[in-house]
Design an enzyme around this catalytic site. Sequence first.
Site, PDB file in Angstrom:
ATOM      1  N   ASP A  44       0.825  -1.204   0.000  1.00  0.00           N
ATOM      2  CA  ASP A  44       0.000   0.000   0.000  1.00  0.00           C
ATOM      3  C   ASP A  44       0.866   1.264   0.000  1.00  0.00           C
ATOM      4  O   ASP A  44       1.694   1.447   0.901  1.00  0.00           O
ATOM      5  CB  ASP A  44      -0.873  -0.035   1.257  1.00  0.00           C
ATOM      6  CG  ASP A  44      -2.094   0.848   1.158  1.00  0.00           C
ATOM      7  OD1 ASP A  44      -2.097   1.759   0.310  1.00  0.00           O
ATOM      8  OD2 ASP A  44      -3.043   0.636   1.922  1.00  0.00           O
ATOM      9  N   CYS A  82      -6.018   4.254  -3.604  1.00  0.00           N
ATOM     10  CA  CYS A  82      -6.388   2.997  -2.945  1.00  0.00           C
ATOM     11  C   CYS A  82      -7.665   2.332  -3.456  1.00  0.00           C
ATOM     12  O   CYS A  82      -7.629   1.267  -4.067  1.00  0.00           O
ATOM     13  CB  CYS A  82      -6.517   3.227  -1.440  1.00  0.00           C
ATOM     14  SG  CYS A  82      -5.051   3.909  -0.653  1.00  0.00           S
ATOM     15  N   ARG A  86      -8.241  -1.014  -5.899  1.00  0.00           N
ATOM     16  CA  ARG A  86      -8.752  -2.282  -5.377  1.00  0.00           C
ATOM     17  C   ARG A  86     -10.021  -2.726  -6.087  1.00  0.00           C
ATOM     18  O   ARG A  86     -10.245  -3.924  -6.290  1.00  0.00           O
ATOM     19  CB  ARG A  86      -8.964  -2.163  -3.868  1.00  0.00           C
ATOM     20  CG  ARG A  86      -7.656  -2.238  -3.121  1.00  0.00           C
ATOM     21  CD  ARG A  86      -7.756  -1.781  -1.674  1.00  0.00           C
ATOM     22  NE  ARG A  86      -6.514  -2.094  -0.975  1.00  0.00           N
ATOM     23  CZ  ARG A  86      -5.370  -1.441  -1.123  1.00  0.00           C
ATOM     24  NH1 ARG A  86      -5.306  -0.401  -1.938  1.00  0.00           N
ATOM     25  NH2 ARG A  86      -4.270  -1.807  -0.481  1.00  0.00           N
ATOM     26  N   HIS A 141     -11.442  -2.020   1.687  1.00  0.00           N
ATOM     27  CA  HIS A 141     -11.550  -0.649   1.167  1.00  0.00           C
ATOM     28  C   HIS A 141     -12.384  -0.519  -0.102  1.00  0.00           C
ATOM     29  O   HIS A 141     -12.169   0.386  -0.911  1.00  0.00           O
ATOM     30  CB  HIS A 141     -10.160  -0.048   0.943  1.00  0.00           C
ATOM     31  CG  HIS A 141     -10.165   1.452   0.990  1.00  0.00           C
ATOM     32  ND1 HIS A 141      -9.154   2.230   0.447  1.00  0.00           N
ATOM     33  CD2 HIS A 141     -11.053   2.340   1.513  1.00  0.00           C
ATOM     34  CE1 HIS A 141      -9.421   3.501   0.646  1.00  0.00           C
ATOM     35  NE2 HIS A 141     -10.573   3.601   1.288  1.00  0.00           N
ATOM     36  N   ASN A 335      -0.596   1.987  -5.728  1.00  0.00           N
ATOM     37  CA  ASN A 335      -0.376   3.295  -6.362  1.00  0.00           C
ATOM     38  C   ASN A 335       1.051   3.728  -6.065  1.00  0.00           C
ATOM     39  O   ASN A 335       1.788   3.035  -5.356  1.00  0.00           O
ATOM     40  CB  ASN A 335      -1.368   4.347  -5.867  1.00  0.00           C
ATOM     41  CG  ASN A 335      -1.610   4.339  -4.371  1.00  0.00           C
ATOM     42  OD1 ASN A 335      -2.700   3.951  -3.907  1.00  0.00           O
ATOM     43  ND2 ASN A 335      -0.626   4.755  -3.588  1.00  0.00           N
TER      44      ASN A 335
END
Length: 556
Positions: A44, A82, A86, A141, A335
């Site tokens: 992440d 994020c 996902r 998320h 990312n």
Amino acid sequence: MMKRVLISLTLATLLVNASVAQPKKRSTGSANAGKPNIILVMVDDLGYSDFGAYGSEIRTPTIDKLAAEGLRLREFYNNSICAPTRASLITGQYHHKAGVGYFNVNLGLPAYQGWLNKESLTFGEVLKSAGYNTYLSGKWHVGNDSLYWPNQRGFDRFYGFIGGASNFYDISPYKDKVPPVELVENNKRIRLEPGKYLTDEITNHAISYINESGNKPFFLYLAYNAPHWPLQAPAEDIAKYKDRYAIGWDSLRKERLAKQIKLGIADPKQSIAEHDPEVVDWQSLTYDEQQLWQRKMEVYAAMVDRVDQNLARVLAELQRLNKADNTLIVLISDNGAQGGLIPTGRKRPRSSGPIGSAGSYDYQEQNWAYVSNTPFRNYKATPYEGGISSPFIAWFPKKIKGGTLAKGTGHLIDLAPTFYELAGAAYPQTFKGVKTNPLPGVSLTNLLFQQTELPADRALFWERAGNRAVRKGPWKIVSIFPQNKWQLFNLETDRGETTDLASQHPDVVKTLNAEYEAWAKRTDVEPYEKLRPLVQGGPGGNPSGAAPTRPTARVE
């Protein structure tokens, strides 16, 4: 039932053997021996150059081993932030089509509802239907409501957190100052035990799932939140990097670039990103400021280091269970590294301890993110290369040729068709009475196993919060909100995106813009001006090129 299973297994085995073109595997004694296990690892907010195999000084021997024994891509793209990343990853769709066009917040339209829609099937749903045990350990998320949690979307087991960020420690006696680490395990809300480190616990559960799977093939989505803020890591890992970052960010970026060129990751003939105007001169800082900034990068490095240690544990368990030879591991980042903060109207919690400790809410910031994204321009949340470029490592013993380095030019949307092909899993046209969105990506099996490059003429698209981009062949157009003006770059010679060629090649801009408009229409993208939230959210870079400001001890 058994006849149906045997037919399915035969088809899956033929498909895998045809794609991989490798000698016949020895039997494992399992009824599902023809189906590989698949582990998808996502880290992440990690920059393109933060693994040793991509140029970093951070100690990542396990990840470097996977790279040396497997394949790396120079060009693999994410969605710059994020939740949209996902959404694309888990479903194989462009994120608007999956229902997460902006973030995990509802902006009032189906493409921007903030959770995965039923028309976009998850890895869990498709692979479970193909006979896999399906597991997720880490970050979700893509839907806060419990109706849309992992166990409701095809995952047999889930341990982790639902939102976008989490502390790595829970120090319950100080809960008035530090929020607790709230987790979910199979739909039950739980708390992280005091003294436990979340990266370790995510791995502990992943290992338990691998053991639970027995002889059935498994799919494991291992979604670490490291090295996303807050900067928190075990003291023994931080100590490894004492004084390593005293050279400052400019010198370290040069060091990483030199290593990337030596490794073949970077092309010395290409232009590299110019010095970011937000990044101040290291020598202009006072001694105390330098000490503070060194500490930030020491902790960041320790967090990446800890992920590597935990992946070593996963590999060791695969070896112990004799599963390694039949397991594909893919490792990517969601990312680029996080740069400056866009004003959000809300303050980050104030740190109640030194950087690295529980209660620390510091983050890397653009000064070091500029290094993490070497040799590219800009940061997380923008469609410049520094925001959307991910390291990509694939490891599959005896099937992927070790030491392979390819251009690739793949995208998140390509992983679902790749995994489904390897698993012999049919992607259904309808699922539980709902017509599904077709998969827009392409399988990477020929790229992984035969080093055949993907079609150079296919276009890839991005839109998030008004920031837009198209990549096709050597060309890439980029538009940043609110300027809304296309820039044009030739990535064959200028992946650093230093020279805007839009005025020289208006025909190329016109053609790519037309392709973007057609994609936006079929993908349900709306002009951001119509949807823009009253308060923008999310961390990102500063594409406007504002004058640099002196770095501060804390960002809120």
